[in-house]
Enzyme design. Sequence first.
Site, PDB file in Angstrom:
ATOM      1  N   ASP A  11       0.856  -1.202   0.000  1.00  0.00           N
ATOM      2  CA  ASP A  11       0.000   0.000   0.000  1.00  0.00           C
ATOM      3  C   ASP A  11       0.889   1.248   0.000  1.00  0.00           C
ATOM      4  O   ASP A  11       0.882   2.044   0.928  1.00  0.00           O
ATOM      5  CB  ASP A  11      -0.933   0.006   1.213  1.00  0.00           C
ATOM      6  CG  ASP A  11      -0.183  -0.023   2.561  1.00  0.00           C
ATOM      7  OD1 ASP A  11      -0.771   0.412   3.569  1.00  0.00           O
ATOM      8  OD2 ASP A  11       0.991  -0.452   2.577  1.00  0.00           O
ATOM      9  N   ASP A  16       6.795   1.239   1.935  1.00  0.00           N
ATOM     10  CA  ASP A  16       6.517   0.247   0.886  1.00  0.00           C
ATOM     11  C   ASP A  16       7.384   0.522  -0.340  1.00  0.00           C
ATOM     12  O   ASP A  16       7.939  -0.384  -0.955  1.00  0.00           O
ATOM     13  CB  ASP A  16       5.060   0.313   0.451  1.00  0.00           C
ATOM     14  CG  ASP A  16       4.064   0.131   1.569  1.00  0.00           C
ATOM     15  OD1 ASP A  16       3.887   1.096   2.347  1.00  0.00           O
ATOM     16  OD2 ASP A  16       3.499  -0.956   1.689  1.00  0.00           O
ATOM     17  N   ASN A  40      -2.540   2.587   3.437  1.00  0.00           N
ATOM     18  CA  ASN A  40      -2.011   3.930   3.730  1.00  0.00           C
ATOM     19  C   ASN A  40      -2.853   5.021   3.078  1.00  0.00           C
ATOM     20  O   ASN A  40      -3.014   6.107   3.618  1.00  0.00           O
ATOM     21  CB  ASN A  40      -0.566   4.055   3.246  1.00  0.00           C
ATOM     22  CG  ASN A  40       0.399   3.319   4.136  1.00  0.00           C
ATOM     23  OD1 ASN A  40       0.217   3.265   5.344  1.00  0.00           O
ATOM     24  ND2 ASN A  40       1.392   2.693   3.532  1.00  0.00           N
ATOM     25  N   THR A 125       3.085  -6.031   2.657  1.00  0.00           N
ATOM     26  CA  THR A 125       3.543  -4.913   3.490  1.00  0.00           C
ATOM     27  C   THR A 125       2.407  -3.909   3.749  1.00  0.00           C
ATOM     28  O   THR A 125       2.660  -2.751   4.065  1.00  0.00           O
ATOM     29  CB  THR A 125       4.730  -4.184   2.830  1.00  0.00           C
ATOM     30  OG1 THR A 125       4.289  -3.626   1.577  1.00  0.00           O
ATOM     31  CG2 THR A 125       5.896  -5.123   2.593  1.00  0.00           C
ATOM     32  N   PHE A 166      -0.812  -0.722  12.473  1.00  0.00           N
ATOM     33  CA  PHE A 166      -1.730  -0.260  11.422  1.00  0.00           C
ATOM     34  C   PHE A 166      -2.183  -1.382  10.479  1.00  0.00           C
ATOM     35  O   PHE A 166      -3.385  -1.536  10.240  1.00  0.00           O
ATOM     36  CB  PHE A 166      -1.054   0.855  10.620  1.00  0.00           C
ATOM     37  CG  PHE A 166      -1.900   1.401   9.507  1.00  0.00           C
ATOM     38  CD1 PHE A 166      -1.707   0.966   8.205  1.00  0.00           C
ATOM     39  CD2 PHE A 166      -2.895   2.339   9.762  1.00  0.00           C
ATOM     40  CE1 PHE A 166      -2.494   1.458   7.161  1.00  0.00           C
ATOM     41  CE2 PHE A 166      -3.687   2.844   8.725  1.00  0.00           C
ATOM     42  CZ  PHE A 166      -3.487   2.395   7.429  1.00  0.00           C
ATOM     43  N   ASN A 167      -1.275  -2.135   9.884  1.00  0.00           N
ATOM     44  CA  ASN A 167      -1.660  -3.110   8.862  1.00  0.00           C
ATOM     45  C   ASN A 167      -2.661  -4.140   9.393  1.00  0.00           C
ATOM     46  O   ASN A 167      -3.603  -4.519   8.714  1.00  0.00           O
ATOM     47  CB  ASN A 167      -0.435  -3.844   8.314  1.00  0.00           C
ATOM     48  CG  ASN A 167       0.420  -2.957   7.423  1.00  0.00           C
ATOM     49  OD1 ASN A 167      -0.068  -1.945   6.907  1.00  0.00           O
ATOM     50  ND2 ASN A 167       1.677  -3.318   7.263  1.00  0.00           N
ATOM     51  N   HIS A 240       9.722   0.242   8.094  1.00  0.00           N
ATOM     52  CA  HIS A 240       9.003  -0.991   8.429  1.00  0.00           C
ATOM     53  C   HIS A 240       9.057  -2.036   7.305  1.00  0.00           C
ATOM     54  O   HIS A 240       9.530  -3.153   7.493  1.00  0.00           O
ATOM     55  CB  HIS A 240       7.525  -0.674   8.697  1.00  0.00           C
ATOM     56  CG  HIS A 240       7.277   0.399   9.708  1.00  0.00           C
ATOM     57  ND1 HIS A 240       7.410   0.198  11.074  1.00  0.00           N
ATOM     58  CD2 HIS A 240       6.875   1.687   9.554  1.00  0.00           C
ATOM     59  CE1 HIS A 240       7.095   1.318  11.719  1.00  0.00           C
ATOM     60  NE2 HIS A 240       6.776   2.232  10.831  1.00  0.00           N
ATOM     61  N   ASP A 241       8.533  -1.676   6.152  1.00  0.00           N
ATOM     62  CA  ASP A 241       8.293  -2.681   5.104  1.00  0.00           C
ATOM     63  C   ASP A 241       9.571  -3.239   4.507  1.00  0.00           C
ATOM     64  O   ASP A 241       9.623  -4.405   4.107  1.00  0.00           O
ATOM     65  CB  ASP A 241       7.425  -2.062   3.998  1.00  0.00           C
ATOM     66  CG  ASP A 241       6.064  -1.650   4.527  1.00  0.00           C
ATOM     67  OD1 ASP A 241       5.461  -0.732   3.951  1.00  0.00           O
ATOM     68  OD2 ASP A 241       5.617  -2.245   5.533  1.00  0.00           O
TER      69      ASP A 241
HETATM   70  O1  RIB Z   1       2.621   0.079  10.789  1.00  0.00           O
HETATM   71  C1  RIB Z   1       3.500   0.236   9.702  1.00  0.00           C
HETATM   72  C2  RIB Z   1       2.859  -0.251   8.444  1.00  0.00           C
HETATM   73  O2  RIB Z   1       1.703   0.539   8.173  1.00  0.00           O
HETATM   74  C3  RIB Z   1       3.758  -0.098   7.209  1.00  0.00           C
HETATM   75  O3  RIB Z   1       3.457  -1.111   6.291  1.00  0.00           O
HETATM   76  C4  RIB Z   1       3.352   1.236   6.649  1.00  0.00           C
HETATM   77  O4  RIB Z   1       3.555   1.311   5.231  1.00  0.00           O
HETATM   78  C5  RIB Z   1       1.889   1.235   6.943  1.00  0.00           C
HETATM   79  O5  RIB Z   1       1.246   0.530   5.907  1.00  0.00           O
HETATM   80 CA    CA Z   2       2.838  -0.565   4.030  1.00  0.00          CA
END
Ligand code: RIB
Ligand code: CA
Length: 310
Positions: A11, A16, A40, A125, A166-167, A240-241
Amino acid sequence: MSRQPVIIDCDPGHDDAIAILLALSHPQLEVKAITTVHGNQTLPKVTDNALRLLTAIGRTDIPVAAGCARPLVAAPVTAPEIHGESGLDGPNMPEPAFRPLDEHAVNTIIRILRTSDRKVTLIPTGPLTNIAAALLKAPDIMTNIEHIYLMGGAIHEGNKTPVAEFNIYVDPHAAKVVFTSGLPITMIGLDVTHQARMGEEEIARLRAMDRPVAHLVADLITFFMGTYRRVFGFDYAPLHDAVAVAQAIAPGIVATRRLHVDVETTSPLTFGQTIVDLYGVTGREPNANVGFRLDRDAFLEMLMAAIATY
Ligand code: RIB
Ligand code: CA
């Protein structure tokens, strides 16, 4: 040696985008498709961002397919406060030079898995809606999945709520489908990705390369760092990703433990939390390799080497 086929389901999203750059640069991986999912930003925006990024690096040969525009059950959630209105605010991105496939990403994932003569690694991701939908629609594809390296969840942290990442928060029902699938899963959660800190020093290293993609990555990190300063009080940007891709490239760059992970899908207070059974107190069979510790130096060098190839 033949390359490992992978699908990145994402996303984009600043991190990403950097994850995609890392995957596409590495000789070990053969990216069969980039599939996009709501997260996102809205599906049209994250799909447009994927096309713009691939256009910027001259990789319009990589198939892009748009997937699910909303979670399986929950209401859609986006993160403009993190990634901006476009989902990739900050850098100047080119107009897309190509269009996504006419095929829905879930069908793209199913098609690739059914036809690949080698097991395929999935690297989600974003929210897990596309992955869950593919597994529900075509369970036969499970036999051709090598591994799922997903960025999501956490052992002790939360960034959307005090306990939910979040994801997973955006689509916990999809996450539950994935974590109960019995598939080989590595969970790269916030406990690990918050160790993937990129700051002014790394931005300076990228600027010093003085190459267009290095400047693009510096712009992405600069924007992301501004977000993390404003929203979380961090003086760095956690990539993160990209950590999920790094673990797919070099399993071990993240130290993991096999643990049982469940997902909260009902409580209003803990909705989307990944419940990691650290001490096996539930007696439930471990279902994931859960990330604990990142070799940050190795990750940083892998990333810098990758960006230097563009
Ligand atoms: O919490 C971090 C994740 O949420 C990452 O994948 C970032 O791109 C958002 O999608
Ligand atoms: Ca992401």
